[in-house]
Design an enzyme around this catalytic site. Structure first.
Site, short mmCIF file in Angstrom:
data_model
loop_
_atom_site.label_atom_id
_atom_site.label_comp_id
_atom_site.label_asym_id
_atom_site.label_seq_id
_atom_site.Cartn_x
_atom_site.Cartn_y
_atom_site.Cartn_z
N PHE A 139 0.93 -1.26 -0.01
CA PHE A 139 0.10 0.07 -0.04
C PHE A 139 1.00 1.21 0.14
O PHE A 139 1.78 1.34 0.80
CB PHE A 139 -0.88 0.01 1.35
CG PHE A 139 -1.99 -0.93 1.43
CD1 PHE A 139 -3.12 -0.75 0.74
CD2 PHE A 139 -1.79 -2.23 2.04
CE1 PHE A 139 -3.86 -1.93 0.69
CE2 PHE A 139 -2.62 -3.20 2.12
CZ PHE A 139 -4.08 -2.90 1.63
N ASP A 140 0.40 2.41 -0.83
CA ASP A 140 0.92 3.52 -0.67
C ASP A 140 0.28 4.16 0.73
O ASP A 140 -0.84 3.57 1.13
CB ASP A 140 0.54 4.41 -1.69
CG ASP A 140 0.71 5.80 -1.74
OD1 ASP A 140 2.01 6.11 -1.47
OD2 ASP A 140 -0.13 6.71 -1.81
N LEU A 141 1.02 5.18 1.38
CA LEU A 141 0.36 5.51 2.55
C LEU A 141 -0.64 6.97 2.14
O LEU A 141 -1.80 6.83 2.49
CB LEU A 141 1.39 5.88 3.46
CG LEU A 141 0.83 6.33 4.86
CD1 LEU A 141 0.04 5.40 5.51
CD2 LEU A 141 2.21 6.79 5.56
#
Length: 218
Positions: free
Chosen positions: A7-9
Site C-alpha cells: 500500500f501507498d500511504l
C-alpha cells in the site's frame, strides 16, 4: 494466488492531502511571495519526493525548501491528517484475513511512521519501505522488490494499491497487479488513464476483488 498487499500511504490509507497542500502553500508562499499557487498547480507535487519536486523548481534553494516544508509538515501533522471513511477498518479486516501487508511510500521513514502510529496501524504491517530506505524511489522497481524480499513474496502473488502514477506505474514496472483507490484527490479520469487492473470504491470492494482473483468468492 494473491497473498501480499503493498500500500501507498498518503492519499491511499490516510488522508494527508490537506496537510500536504497546506505544507506546499506555506513553503511556496515564503519562497515565492509574489506568486499565488492554485490547488491545480499544487496537485502535481503530490506523489513525487520533495527532493524531486523542489529541485525541479529551484536548483539553488531546493534543500532549504525541503527543510522548510518538513518543519511545517511535522508541526501540523497530527492536526491536519484525517481518516478516510471505512479505510482503516477495512485494512484491519484484510490483516485478520491473513494477508501479508507492507507500506511502500515516497515520504521519509520518520514521517511515514508518524502517520502509521497516529492511527494505531503499526501492528498491521510486516514492513515499511520509505524514501530513505532505497536509492531509487517509485516508480522504480527497487521499493517494490525490497518490500517483497522482506515479506518473502513473489510478484505473481503481490499487488500494489495506490492513488498516484508512481504507485500504478511502479507496480506495473515491478510486474505486479495494480489497484487504484477511487478516493484519490486527482480524480477518476486521472486513475483510468493509468490503466490499473481495477479501481476500487471502498476497502470492501478491494476485499471482494481479491476473493475473485483468488477464486474464493462465494
Amino acid at each position: 494466488m494473491i497473498r501480499t498487499l503493498l500500500f501507498d500511504l498518503d492519499g491511499t490509507l490516510i488522508d494527508t492531502n490537506p496537510l500536504i497542500l497546506k505544507s506546499f502553500e506555506h513553503t511556496l508562499s515564503y519562497y515565492y511571495p509574489d506568486r499565488t499557487f492554485t490547488e491545480a498547480e499544487l496537485l502535481p507535487f503530490i506523489g513525487p519526493t520533495l527532493e524531486k519536486s523542489f529541485s525541479a523548481m529551484n536548483a539553488e534553494e531546493w534543500k532549504e525548501m525541503v527543510a522548510f516544508y518538513r518543519s511545517y509538515n511535522i508541526a501540523m501533522h497530527d492536526a491536519l491528517v484525517l481518516e478516510y471513511p471505512g479505510v482503516l477498518d477495512g485494512l484491519r479486516r484484510l490483516h485478520e484475513a491473513g494477508y501479508k501487508m507492507a507500506v511502500v511510500t515516497s515520504k521519509s521513514r520518520r514521517v511515514a511512521l508518524r502517520g502509521i502510529e497516529l492511527f494505531g496501524l503499526t501492528s498491521l504491517f510486516d514492513a515499511v519501505i520509505a524514501a530513505d530506505d532505497v536509492t531509487e524511489e517509485k516508480p522504480a522497481v527497487e521499493p517494490f522488490e525490497k518490500a517483497m524480499q522482506l515479506l518473502g513474496a513473489t510478484a505473481d502473488e503481490t499487488i500494489m494499491v495506490g492513488d498516484n502514477d508512481t504507485d500504478i506505474l511502479g507496480g506495473k514496472n515491478a510486474g505486479l497487479k495494480t489497484v487504484a483507490v477511487g478516493w484519490a484527490i486527482k480524480g477518476r479520469a486521472y486513475l483510468e488513464a493509468l490503466e490499473p487492473d481495477v479501481i476500487i470504491d471502498s476497502m470492501d470492494h478491494l476485499a471482494a476483488w481479491l476473493e475473485e482473483q483468488n477464486g474464493t468468492a462465494n
